[in-house]
Each structure stands twice: as C-alpha cells, then as structure tokens.
Design an enzyme around this catalytic site. Structure first.
Site, short mmCIF file in Angstrom:
data_model
loop_
_atom_site.label_atom_id
_atom_site.label_comp_id
_atom_site.label_asym_id
_atom_site.label_seq_id
_atom_site.Cartn_x
_atom_site.Cartn_y
_atom_site.Cartn_z
N SER A 262 43.17 42.69 30.73
CA SER A 262 43.60 43.46 31.55
C SER A 262 42.60 44.06 32.67
O SER A 262 41.34 44.12 32.39
CB SER A 262 44.24 44.70 31.02
OG SER A 262 44.55 45.61 32.01
N LYS A 263 43.00 43.75 33.88
CA LYS A 263 41.92 44.06 34.96
C LYS A 263 41.74 45.85 34.74
O LYS A 263 40.77 46.35 35.11
CB LYS A 263 42.73 43.98 36.25
CG LYS A 263 41.76 44.24 37.51
CD LYS A 263 40.59 43.13 37.66
CE LYS A 263 39.94 43.43 38.98
NZ LYS A 263 38.66 42.68 39.08
N ARG A 264 42.79 46.55 34.46
CA ARG A 264 42.59 47.76 34.31
C ARG A 264 41.34 48.41 33.19
O ARG A 264 40.96 49.35 33.35
CB ARG A 264 43.96 48.52 33.70
CG ARG A 264 44.84 48.41 34.90
CD ARG A 264 46.04 49.48 34.61
NE ARG A 264 46.65 48.90 33.30
CZ ARG A 264 47.68 48.19 33.29
NH1 ARG A 264 48.26 47.61 34.28
NH2 ARG A 264 48.11 47.82 31.77
N ASP A 272 36.02 37.51 40.15
CA ASP A 272 35.06 38.47 39.38
C ASP A 272 34.09 37.34 38.91
O ASP A 272 32.98 37.42 38.84
CB ASP A 272 35.44 39.20 38.35
CG ASP A 272 36.15 40.51 39.03
OD1 ASP A 272 36.16 40.85 40.24
OD2 ASP A 272 37.25 41.22 38.17
#
Length: 491
Positions: A262-264, A272
C-alpha cells in the site's frame, strides 16, 4: 431508450475473432506495483496470442481524480514498453477510450436492463452512490417492488433515482475463472448493486461490463479482490445476452505474509522504484514473476522473451510477497549484463551528481562502477573523492594484508612520485608498469606499492577501481598533487 437498431449498430462495431485484452486504470494516483503487474499480464496475454492490447481510462470516480495521473499512466506505459494498440491517444475502432466520454452509452444500456427486468430504478435518498449499494437488506428495498407504471411515473415527475441491478433472490450463480476454476455463489448473498448514479455516471462495476463487451474484450485481468463481484458481472452479461469473457483474477502482491502492499504504508510505486535507482527492465522482469512462474530455473527474461513464454495458467492462486532484496539482485544482474556504452548512458546523471569536474571522464568512471553497482542511486556516494580530495588521517595507510604502515607508505610515495613524473603517456598500461616494475625490482608485492598510492589519490579506503584506474582518471597533474599531499601528511 434508443431503438434496437442503435444497439445493433453498436454490436456491429465490435471486433471479432481475435484475443483482445485491456488495461483500464483509474487516474486516481500513481502506478503501484499491483497496477503494473496487471498491465504487464494483460499486455503479455495479448502479445503471446498475437492479439490486441487496449488502454482504457476509467475516470467515472470524479471525486478521486488526481491531476496529471493520466500523464503518469502514459509515461509509465512508454517507459515499460507496454505499447497499446488502441487507446485515448492512438484511437481505434471502438472509441472513445475514456469512460466519461462514453457516458451517453451507459444510461441506454442500463435502461435496456430495466426494460428486460434485470434492473430497476431506486428513488430512495440513501441510494446515491455505489458505496450505498448495500444499504438495504435483501429484498427490503421498497423500490424493487414498484410496478413499472409507478416507477415510470416517478421518473417522469423528475424524482431523482439510481438504477440498481435486480439480483435473483433464489438459486446460485456459477462463474469460471482461469486461475481459481469454477466458483458458485448463492444469489441470496449478493446485493442489488447500483449501476447508474444520480449524476448520470455509471458505477465502476457497470461501466466495466458495458465497455468490455463493446470493446470486444476476451480476457479480463484484475485483482482477486474482485472475485466477489464476478457473479454480478456474470448476471449482467446474461441479462444482456452477451458472451462472458475469460476472467483472470490475480492474487494480491503483499509487503509481507499479512499485509498487502500500500502506498499509504510507504510501499513503493513504479515511479518510486525508478527514483530509487532501479532499471525499468529489471522492475518489469521481477514484477512478471510476482505470482507467475514460467517453469524451469530461468529467472532473467527480457520483455520480448516474456511475450513468447507467458502462459496465464502459470499464475499462482497464492499471494506474492514483494521482496526488495530480490529486486535488487535482479537490478544488479541487469546492470552487469548491459553494454559498457549503455551503462555509461544511464549512469552518467548519477556520476555527475558527485563528479562535476568535466576533466574527469564519466564513461571512464562508469567502467569502474558497472560490476560493483546494485542501484544507480548508490553511485554518487562512491565518487565523492574525485572532485575534492577528502580530509583523511594517516591511519588509512595502515593495511595488514599488504603489510603497509605509515613508515612504509611514506617510503613508497617518496619513490613513486618521481617515477610517475617521468611517465610521458599517462594511461593504464604505463601507470601499472611503473608500480609493478618498482615492486619487482625491490622484491615487494604489488599491493605494498599500490595501497599507499590509492589512499593518497582517493583519500579513502573503499573505492570503485584500484590505484591504476583512479590515477588514470584523475590525470597526471592531479594524481601527483594528491600524492604529494599524502607524503606531506606522512612526513
């Protein structure tokens, strides 16, 4: 509702007799690893079968749109060489390829389902969005039991409504997935999902089905979290009388045994990874193997090789764990396999972050790095001694393996400085010969001479390349200047 001739004309546009796959991202953020894997598998299925790969932008969730996200999608696809045959930027026979530009279609098809009894208008205030689709208990939505006349009258009076799918209360629905096989779901467990929202836009689940059919999509690749929606998709296809595409549900990419990426949570997107110094080719190769196996021992595959060997039945039911160390290994393998010219080209921007003095040749420096580099971003810190000789203490001249100490190092520098001054053609061969010949003439091991030269030239113990390469790149004048500084420190 449109006349049936209009629907027949839409059907006539659909390409037949070819494998057609689509990557349909929502422009709501960056390309995370799971998105990239879906795009890659979709692309490889099409290319392996000699079919068409379509890009469709699913932008009906207007509240979550991210500025420039569409351009990020295009850029990522270009960098990864996932060329699409049809899409918003290249056109095609079944466009437009942006969902909001197709909004005139969905209401007509939803109304067709209403006419056939497979959908109904819901006027309840809490039926505003897709998120509210499970607001009512099964069978308790009062609008489901409205007569056709009552529903038409309310719509004609201008009362706002959504259109919901009418799921049978009885029986079960069985669908087939290419990875998970046949799955049967009791209809009583399914809710009457919203198909059309009050704003006239379709929900994701409905637009997906309509677009996949009208674009002739034969294989639908998506995450296994959509398995629970597949029975509803099947019932929509059956309600329209359409052929059902092959479903390919892929298990998630996990950060560890318990959590999805998850990017979160700080897990990297494709962008990235590139910013962290990974090569696109290595990322593509590694992502292909996240949940898919070609069989055999081979791990390194070019994209062209993947096109030839990809078989969707090699996709695993089990979640795949993203191992950054494994990706780093892939990256180092790709770096070492590059031609010197290709590596110099990708390495030069990183070299110039640390080595701004144009006297020092970037290609020559790259040659020192290629077999010693895992990530491109590691390069600058290896080269900080070129532009400026670091401050260092004479303790660096002490080296057990070469049996060097401060006294012997001082003697080596005293002897080598005039020998280096006498070299006319400053190249690897002559620099090496100067040190080797001196060592041989004095009964010394080569390292006894080379260690203090390298320390004086670089001002650090760990460097890419040895004394010969460093001195050659620094040039005769700068090498002698640094050797004299080292001698002064030791005196």
């Amino acid at each position: 509702m449109k006349e049936m001739k209009w629907f027949e004309e839409m059907e006539a546009r659909i390409p037949k007799n070819e494998v057609r796959t689509r990557f349909a991202p929502s422009p709501t953020g960056y390309m995370h690893v799971g998105n990239l894997r879906t795009a890659l598998y979709t692309y490889l299925i099409a290319r392996n079968a000699g079919g068409k790969f379509i890009l469709r932008i699913e932008d009906t969730d207007q509240g979550r749109l991210v500025e420039d996200a569409v351009e990020v999608i295009y850029k990522t696809m270009r960098q990864c060489r996932l060329e699409h045959d049809e899409g918003p930027d290249v056109g095609g026979p079944v466009g437009p390829y942006v969902q909001t530009e197709r909004r005139y279609l969905y209401g007509e098809y939803a109304q067709l389902l209403v006419e056939r009894g497979h959908a109904y208008r819901c006027f309840c205030e809490k039926a505003e969005s897709e998120e509210d689709s499970g607001e009512f208990d099964r069978g308790d939505d009062p609008c489901r039991s409205l007569s056709r006349e009552e529903s038409d009258a309310l719509a004609a009076a201008g009362k706002p409504f959504v259109i919901r799918q009418r799921i049978p209360h009885e029986g079960s629905t069985t669908f087939h997935d290419e990875i998970f096989g046949d799955i049967t779901v009791e209809n009583a467990t399914l809710d009457d999902q919203v198909l059309m929202k009050r704003d006239g836009l379709p929900t994701y689940n409905f637009a997906n089905v309509v677009d996949d059919h009208l674009m002739g999509i034969t294989h639908v690749v998506r995450g296994s979290e959509y398995l629970s929606s597949a029975p509803k998709y099947d019932l929509l296809y059956k309600g329209f009388g359409w052929d059902i595409p092959k479903y390919v549900h892929c298990s998630p990419v996990m950060r560890d045994a318990h959590k999805k990426m998850s990017k979160r949570h700080g897990d990297p997107s494709y962008e990235d990874l590139i910013a962290q110094g990974y090569l696109t080719e290595a990322v593509i190769n590694y992502v292909a193997l996240l949940g898919w196996s070609p069989g055999g021992e081979q791990e390194i595959y070019s994209l062209d090789e993947l096109k030839g060997v990809f078989d969707l039945h090699g996709i695993s039911k089990s979640p795949a764990i993203f191992d950054i160390e494994k990706l780093k290994y892939f990256n180092s393998e790709y770096i070492r396999a590059m031609s010197p010219e290709a590596f110099a080209a990708v390495a030069e921007p990183y070299i110039r972050q640390a080595v701004k003095d144009e006297r020092f040749d970037a290609a020559a420096i790259a040659a020192l790095l290629q077999q010693r580099t895992e990530l491109l971003t590691d390069i600058p810190e290896k080269l900080d001694f070129f532009d400026t000789l670091p401050e260092y203490t004479t303790e660096l001249f002490v080296h057990k393996k070469s049996k060097s100490d401060e006294a012997s190092s001082r003697e080596m520098l005293e002897k080598m400085i005039p020998i280096f001054e006498a070299i006319d053609n400053w190249n690897d061969e002559n620099i090496m010969a100067a040190m080797v010949n001196f060592a041989e003439a004095n009964g010394l091991k080569n390292a006894k001479v080379m260690w203090p030269v390298r320390i004086a030239a670089a001002g650090k113990a760990v460097t890419p390349g040895g004394a010969v390469e460093i001195c050659r790149i620094l040039g005769k004048e700068e090498t002698l200047r640094r050797l004299n500084i080292g001698l002064e420190k030791l005196s």
